[in-house]
Design an enzyme around this catalytic site. Sequence first.
Site, short mmCIF file in Angstrom:
data_model
loop_
_atom_site.label_atom_id
_atom_site.label_comp_id
_atom_site.label_asym_id
_atom_site.label_seq_id
_atom_site.Cartn_x
_atom_site.Cartn_y
_atom_site.Cartn_z
N LYS A 101 7.17 -3.18 -2.50
CA LYS A 101 7.67 -2.68 -3.81
C LYS A 101 7.80 -3.58 -4.74
O LYS A 101 7.45 -3.38 -6.12
CB LYS A 101 8.85 -1.64 -3.35
CG LYS A 101 8.45 -0.28 -2.86
CD LYS A 101 9.73 0.61 -2.91
CE LYS A 101 10.51 0.37 -1.82
NZ LYS A 101 11.64 1.31 -1.85
N GLU A 155 14.85 4.01 -0.84
CA GLU A 155 15.56 3.47 -1.66
C GLU A 155 14.95 3.72 -2.73
O GLU A 155 13.80 3.32 -3.14
CB GLU A 155 15.74 2.02 -1.57
CG GLU A 155 16.92 1.44 -1.82
CD GLU A 155 17.17 -0.08 -1.80
OE1 GLU A 155 16.41 -0.65 -0.78
OE2 GLU A 155 17.38 -0.79 -2.70
N ARG A 164 5.16 -0.65 10.93
CA ARG A 164 4.90 -0.44 9.34
C ARG A 164 3.36 -0.47 9.27
O ARG A 164 2.92 -1.21 9.86
CB ARG A 164 5.64 -1.15 8.45
CG ARG A 164 5.38 -2.68 8.59
CD ARG A 164 5.88 -3.54 7.16
NE ARG A 164 7.36 -2.90 6.99
CZ ARG A 164 7.93 -2.49 5.63
NH1 ARG A 164 6.90 -2.21 4.97
NH2 ARG A 164 8.96 -2.26 5.59
P1 ATP Z 1 11.40 -2.65 0.47
O1 ATP Z 1 10.06 -3.02 0.53
O2 ATP Z 1 11.97 -2.60 -0.85
O3 ATP Z 1 12.30 -3.42 1.56
P2 ATP Z 1 10.91 -0.24 1.95
O4 ATP Z 1 9.53 -0.48 1.95
O5 ATP Z 1 11.54 -0.68 3.32
O6 ATP Z 1 11.53 -1.17 0.79
P3 ATP Z 1 12.50 2.15 1.55
O7 ATP Z 1 12.52 3.07 0.56
O8 ATP Z 1 13.71 1.50 2.13
O9 ATP Z 1 11.03 0.93 1.33
O10 ATP Z 1 11.68 2.98 2.59
C1 ATP Z 1 12.02 4.40 3.06
C2 ATP Z 1 11.30 4.58 4.43
O11 ATP Z 1 10.03 4.42 4.38
C3 ATP Z 1 12.13 3.53 5.24
O12 ATP Z 1 12.51 4.25 6.57
C4 ATP Z 1 10.98 2.71 5.78
O13 ATP Z 1 11.01 2.30 7.31
C5 ATP Z 1 9.74 3.42 5.59
N1 ATP Z 1 8.57 2.61 5.37
C6 ATP Z 1 8.59 1.95 4.21
N2 ATP Z 1 7.43 1.03 4.07
C7 ATP Z 1 6.71 1.55 5.16
C8 ATP Z 1 5.30 1.12 6.04
N3 ATP Z 1 4.79 0.25 4.95
N4 ATP Z 1 5.03 1.55 6.81
C9 ATP Z 1 5.72 2.76 7.38
N5 ATP Z 1 6.84 3.15 6.99
C10 ATP Z 1 7.57 2.47 5.82
MG MG Z 2 13.98 -0.55 3.10
#
Ligand code: ATP
Ligand code: MG
Length: 582
Positions: free
Chosen positions: A293, A58, A283
């Site tokens: 974020k 996103e 994650r």
């Molecule tokens: P927010 O913290 O704003 O909810 P998010 O960390 O989920 O956002 P996105 O931009 O939706 O961020 O993430 C993009 C992709 O990265 C998603 O498929 C998410 O699963 C993956 N992702 C995000 N954070 C992690 C993490 N800490 N470890 C592994 N994958 C991650």
């Molecule tokens: Mg997300």
Amino acid sequence: MGPRPENTSIGSSADKPADGNVAGSDEGRSLNFIEQIIEADQRTGKNDGRVHTRFPPEPNGYLHIGHAKSICLNFGLAERYGGLCNLRFDDTNPTKEDVEYVDSIQEDVKWLGFDWEDRLYYASDRFEELYQFAERLIEEGLAYVDSQDLDEMRANRGTVNEAGKDSANRSRSVEENLDLFRRMRAGEFPDGAHVLRAKIDMTHPNMLMRDPLLYRIRHAHHHRTGDSWCIYPMYDWTHGQCDSLEGITHSICTLEFETHRALYDWFIERLGLHHPQQIEFARLNLSYMVMSKRKMLELVESKLVSGWNDPRMPTISGLRRRGFTPESIRAFCHRIGIARMNSTVDLSWLEQAIRDDLNVRAPRVMGVLRPLRLVIENYPEDQVDDLEAANHPADESFGTRSVPFSREVYIEQEDFLEDAPKKYFRLSIGREVRLRYAYLVTCTGVVKDDEGNVIEVRCTYDPESKGGNAPDDRKVKGTIHWVSAKHAVDAEVRLYDRLFNQETPEDVPEGQDWKDSLNPDSLEVLGGAKVEPALAGAEPGTRFQFERNGYFCVDDASTSECLVFNRTTTLRDSWSKQQSNS
Ligand code: ATP
Ligand code: MG
């Protein structure tokens, strides 16, 4: 500064590639659980054996090391199984998203070494298609316009232990729903007047299935669609359909989406679309870091860090500025592996990955962080020796460079001790050390200021010891680095420590702020450092090992008068010991 000697090959920004082991070789590794699923699918001929993944950020912030794990996983699986991986922006939230983020995300994915080719997608490009899907659900009696306000809706949703209550609007006719939904789109209503909800089950044990929102009214400008929409689809209504329309076979996401799977399946099945298989993994959490974020944005906006690319941030751009290589980040992601159990990875793993990579990649040079003047009394005033120094202790292909030596050099303040214990192998009055690549010197005395601080150390050198070799068999244990005073280049060196003092800064007790555990000493700026002249004009992004001091990367704040360095990481203890004793 005159032309550099022929053999001075350091200072170019072209890094030597590391060998395959550093980037993480697959040999001998057993399959992770996602690879096992994919291989089972291939055996049964599911999706005709195709593997098509995507990375779906996103665009509401910069990418961080957690995203890198997801990027390496998704692009890595496509690579491994001869498949494809898309980059898709899930850009459904007009108020939090920005082209700055869209651009930085693309830059970071490319920098990590992955290529989406011509498969760059935006959920917002499918707003019309998603709208048509919503009308279809309405026509089939599977969605309705609800006009309760948010508080009522929340109250009627129930709790985990308590069923929700149907909204009075749930029984609106298809015609009325269609009419209202079209007028929502046409902009007839203010924000919050109505929403569109799926008609599933207000008593469902999975709260997400209790008539979730599909659309809300938001008179807001979108970074791509401008003002053409005033209703925006919810993430949950968008994500699964986009995966399906892109022909994704394996939709890989983090564990918190497990409960969303039933909902995504419900949409896909009702719409009769291709059904990607959702697979959840844990994650990445890193100790002494925040990985959200929203929190990173707060650090940036409240100026607690210098920006998204502050070298202390766990963002890809911060790590890049700190001096991390894409190979080291990929190797790190590879080493931590993929699991279904949430855990926290120690920050030292990340540091070890970059050390391993820079150890084979970074040329060695000499830089003095906290200079102390050393005067060699028996060395002629205007003489200069050009000494040959190896650019790498183990790899001859790095070549050698010439390092000028003169009567006055800078040494590290901590390499001199007036009252030195017996086992102190550096400089002290009456003791002899080796100046790396140069000569053996014996300390004869010191000069102090009025307060009694040592401001200069005096010594004599042994002219027979050129190159640092004792002419007889006498033992000289210590070797210290130095920079010729009149040839030195001025430098500012920024030393970093972990950003938080708490191992898990996001777990804060009630009434405390997660920002309370910020480490006040996470940045130390040394303004008076001195580096050897071969570094003059080094390009931003160039990485070096300063012998005994760690790995450093040239920052783009450097000027022609002063080079600015970020310390990427310290040397591992055993290595620095080995070096000072060599
Ligand atoms: P927010 O913290 O704003 O909810 P998010 O960390 O989920 O956002 P996105 O931009 O939706 O961020 O993430 C993009 C992709 O990265 C998603 O498929 C998410 O699963 C993956 N992702 C995000 N954070 C992690 C993490 N800490 N470890 C592994 N994958 C991650
Ligand atoms: Mg997300």
